[in-house]
Design a protein around this motif. Sequence first.
Motif, PDB file in Angstrom:
ATOM      1  N   SER A 151       7.952   5.798  11.954  1.00 59.30           N
ATOM      2  CA  SER A 151       6.597   5.902  12.536  1.00 59.30           C
ATOM      3  C   SER A 151       5.972   4.697  12.220  1.00 59.30           C
ATOM      4  O   SER A 151       6.069   4.233  10.842  1.00 59.30           O
ATOM      5  CB  SER A 151       5.890   7.297  12.068  1.00 59.30           C
ATOM      6  N   LYS A 152       4.754   4.429  12.869  1.00 60.85           N
ATOM      7  CA  LYS A 152       3.962   3.344  12.820  1.00 60.85           C
ATOM      8  C   LYS A 152       2.489   3.805  12.486  1.00 60.85           C
ATOM      9  O   LYS A 152       1.618   2.721  12.512  1.00 60.85           O
ATOM     10  CB  LYS A 152       4.026   2.237  14.009  1.00 60.85           C
ATOM     11  N   VAL A 153       2.330   5.031  12.276  1.00 58.53           N
ATOM     12  CA  VAL A 153       1.081   5.586  11.902  1.00 58.53           C
ATOM     13  C   VAL A 153       0.548   5.276  10.406  1.00 58.53           C
ATOM     14  O   VAL A 153       1.630   5.228   9.701  1.00 58.53           O
ATOM     15  CB  VAL A 153       1.041   7.093  11.974  1.00 58.53           C
ATOM     16  N   GLY A 154      -0.695   4.689  10.259  1.00 58.26           N
ATOM     17  CA  GLY A 154      -1.215   4.506   8.725  1.00 58.26           C
ATOM     18  C   GLY A 154      -0.701   5.402   7.975  1.00 58.26           C
ATOM     19  O   GLY A 154      -0.338   5.096   6.855  1.00 58.26           O
ATOM     20  N   ALA A 155      -0.777   6.556   7.859  1.00 56.88           N
ATOM     21  CA  ALA A 155      -0.490   7.547   6.899  1.00 56.88           C
ATOM     22  C   ALA A 155       0.881   7.486   6.371  1.00 56.88           C
ATOM     23  O   ALA A 155       1.239   7.735   5.349  1.00 56.88           O
ATOM     24  CB  ALA A 155      -0.933   9.002   7.274  1.00 56.88           C
ATOM     25  N   ASP A 156       1.846   7.451   7.530  1.00 59.18           N
ATOM     26  CA  ASP A 156       3.128   7.390   7.241  1.00 59.18           C
ATOM     27  C   ASP A 156       3.518   5.958   6.453  1.00 59.18           C
ATOM     28  O   ASP A 156       4.444   6.020   5.452  1.00 59.18           O
ATOM     29  CB  ASP A 156       4.104   7.406   8.497  1.00 59.18           C
ATOM     30  N   ILE A 157       2.859   4.948   6.912  1.00 52.98           N
ATOM     31  CA  ILE A 157       3.156   3.603   6.204  1.00 52.98           C
ATOM     32  C   ILE A 157       2.651   3.622   4.852  1.00 52.98           C
ATOM     33  O   ILE A 157       3.409   3.383   3.918  1.00 52.98           O
ATOM     34  CB  ILE A 157       2.430   2.511   6.963  1.00 52.98           C
ATOM     35  N   VAL A 158       1.283   4.188   4.569  1.00 55.14           N
ATOM     36  CA  VAL A 158       1.008   4.481   3.088  1.00 55.14           C
ATOM     37  C   VAL A 158       1.971   5.169   2.296  1.00 55.14           C
ATOM     38  O   VAL A 158       2.331   4.846   1.109  1.00 55.14           O
ATOM     39  CB  VAL A 158      -0.436   4.846   3.168  1.00 55.14           C
ATOM     40  N   GLU A 159       2.614   6.374   2.904  1.00 58.86           N
ATOM     41  CA  GLU A 159       3.591   7.453   2.439  1.00 58.86           C
ATOM     42  C   GLU A 159       4.591   6.323   1.896  1.00 58.86           C
ATOM     43  O   GLU A 159       5.306   6.478   0.697  1.00 58.86           O
ATOM     44  CB  GLU A 159       3.791   8.264   3.217  1.00 58.86           C
ATOM     45  N   PHE A 160       5.176   5.622   2.789  1.00 63.81           N
ATOM     46  CA  PHE A 160       6.283   4.703   2.447  1.00 63.81           C
ATOM     47  C   PHE A 160       6.161   3.641   1.340  1.00 63.81           C
ATOM     48  O   PHE A 160       6.720   3.478   0.563  1.00 63.81           O
ATOM     49  CB  PHE A 160       6.678   4.055   3.888  1.00 63.81           C
ATOM     50  N   ILE A 161       4.957   3.032   1.544  1.00 63.94           N
ATOM     51  CA  ILE A 161       4.512   2.013   0.349  1.00 63.94           C
ATOM     52  C   ILE A 161       4.416   2.737  -1.152  1.00 63.94           C
ATOM     53  O   ILE A 161       5.069   2.228  -1.968  1.00 63.94           O
ATOM     54  CB  ILE A 161       3.067   1.520   0.657  1.00 63.94           C
ATOM     55  N   LEU A 162       4.001   3.840  -1.139  1.00 55.57           N
ATOM     56  CA  LEU A 162       3.755   4.625  -2.206  1.00 55.57           C
ATOM     57  C   LEU A 162       5.197   4.955  -2.896  1.00 55.57           C
ATOM     58  O   LEU A 162       5.310   4.921  -4.180  1.00 55.57           O
ATOM     59  CB  LEU A 162       2.694   5.770  -2.244  1.00 55.57           C
TER      60      LEU A 162
END
Length: 69
Positions: free
Chosen positions: A3-14
């Motif tokens: 997914s390229k949605v902001g919330a999913d990217i943040v989840e990946f980063i964390l």
Amino acid sequence: MSSKVGADIVEFILAFFKRYGISTTKIIAQSYDGASNMTGKNIGVQALLSKILNRKIIFIPCGAHRSNL
């Protein structure tokens, strides 16, 4: 990433930081290209990361990407 949605990217980063034992207190600034999912003021990665970590993290737009526009 699926997914390229902001919330999913943040989840990946964390999750990445947690997996490699990197403290989120070391995040002092962030810089992304001009994509809305990254820079959006409400649901972009830069806004969500500050919200989830409950502190203001400086956002610096990437000048190299802007010059190509």
